[in-house]
Design an enzyme around this catalytic site. Structure first.
Site, PDB file in Angstrom:
ATOM      1  N   CYS A  80       0.844  -1.196   0.000  1.00 13.45           N
ATOM      2  CA  CYS A  80       0.000   0.000   0.000  1.00 13.45           C
ATOM      3  C   CYS A  80       0.884   1.253   0.000  1.00 13.45           C
ATOM      4  CB  CYS A  80      -0.980  -0.030   1.169  1.00 13.45           C
ATOM      5  SG  CYS A  80      -2.334   1.161   1.000  1.00 13.45           S
ATOM      6  N   HIS A 182      -3.677  -4.750  -0.325  1.00 10.28           N
ATOM      7  CA  HIS A 182      -3.260  -5.358   0.939  1.00 10.28           C
ATOM      8  C   HIS A 182      -3.341  -6.883   0.833  1.00 10.28           C
ATOM      9  CE1 HIS A 182      -3.019  -1.841   3.654  1.00 10.28           C
ATOM     10  NE2 HIS A 182      -3.897  -1.315   2.826  1.00 10.28           N
ATOM     11  N   GLU A 184      -2.407  -9.019   2.975  1.00 10.31           N
ATOM     12  CA  GLU A 184      -2.781  -9.571   4.285  1.00 10.31           C
ATOM     13  C   GLU A 184      -4.281  -9.463   4.553  1.00 10.31           C
ATOM     14  OE1 GLU A 184      -2.172  -5.194   5.189  1.00 10.31           O
ATOM     15  OE2 GLU A 184      -1.438  -6.683   3.745  1.00 10.31           O
TER      16      GLU A 184
END
Length: 202
Positions: A80, A182, A184
């Site tokens: 990001c 992202h 994750e």
């Protein structure tokens, strides 16, 4: 012991990234310590917030120079805002220098759609990359951003998405990688990407 260093410079959401690495069985350490970053097999550079604040924080802590050195020696993945910081310069709030590890600039997305761009979007792959091994064209990942990177060299762009305009979703230059989204927070697709990144240093 081999591990991936997750850079702690006060502007990253570290918990979800650490949880994802733990889930994958990839040893990681949240750190801002020079020696630990030098010993790491790979480096993750997260980031949340505004480009100039984060860039200033990296310079103040001395991490900017260290990350530039380490990027020539081991795989690094910016996530990001962390990806945006890899570039030469950003234009959020005010013109500001980045790390210069990928050549180009970061500018506001020119789109008729509402900003910030928040949500799931599909990826298009201009070519093959080890970061996306095992993923099919059209895989969906989670974005939260209003600014996007514009690489000087199109060959550095390894994934794009569309948000009313083409948006650079991922880059690679040498050992340096970046994901605007992202991983994750992107379910199984994101976990596959983090696992692939973990395999680059092994």
């Amino acid at each position: 012991m081999s591990y991936t260093a997750i850079v702690d410079y006060g502007v990253g959401n570290l918990k979800s990234l650490t949880n994802a690495m733990n889930y994958l069985g990839l040893p990681s350490r949240i750190t801002s310590d020079r020696a630990e970053l030098e010993r790491a097999d790979a480096i993750l550079l997260p980031g949340v917030g505004a480009f100039p604040d984060a860039a200033e924080r990296l310079r103040e802590t001395g991490l900017a120079g260290l990350l530039t050195e380490q990027a020539a020696r081991k795989p690094m993945l910016g996530i990001c805002l962390g990806m945006q910081l890899l570039f030469d310069r950003g234009e959020e709030v005010r013109p500001c220098e980045g790390l210069g590890l990928v050549h180009g600039s970061v500018k506001k997305i020119e789109t008729p759609y509402k900003l910030p761009h928040i949500g799931w979007n599909t990826l298009t792959f201009p070519g093959e990359s080890p970061l996306f091994r095992g993923l099919d064209e059209g895989a969906s990942v989670y974005f939260v951003h209003s600014y996007c990177a514009l690489a000087d060299d199109p060959a550095d762009v390894i994934a794009t998405t569309d948000y009313g305009a083409p948006v650079t979703a991922a880059v690679n230059h040498g050992l340096v990688y970046g994901c605007q989204f992202h991983p994750e927070k992107s379910g199984e697709v994101g976990l596959t990407i983090l696992k692939n990144f973990g395999g680059l240093s092994r």
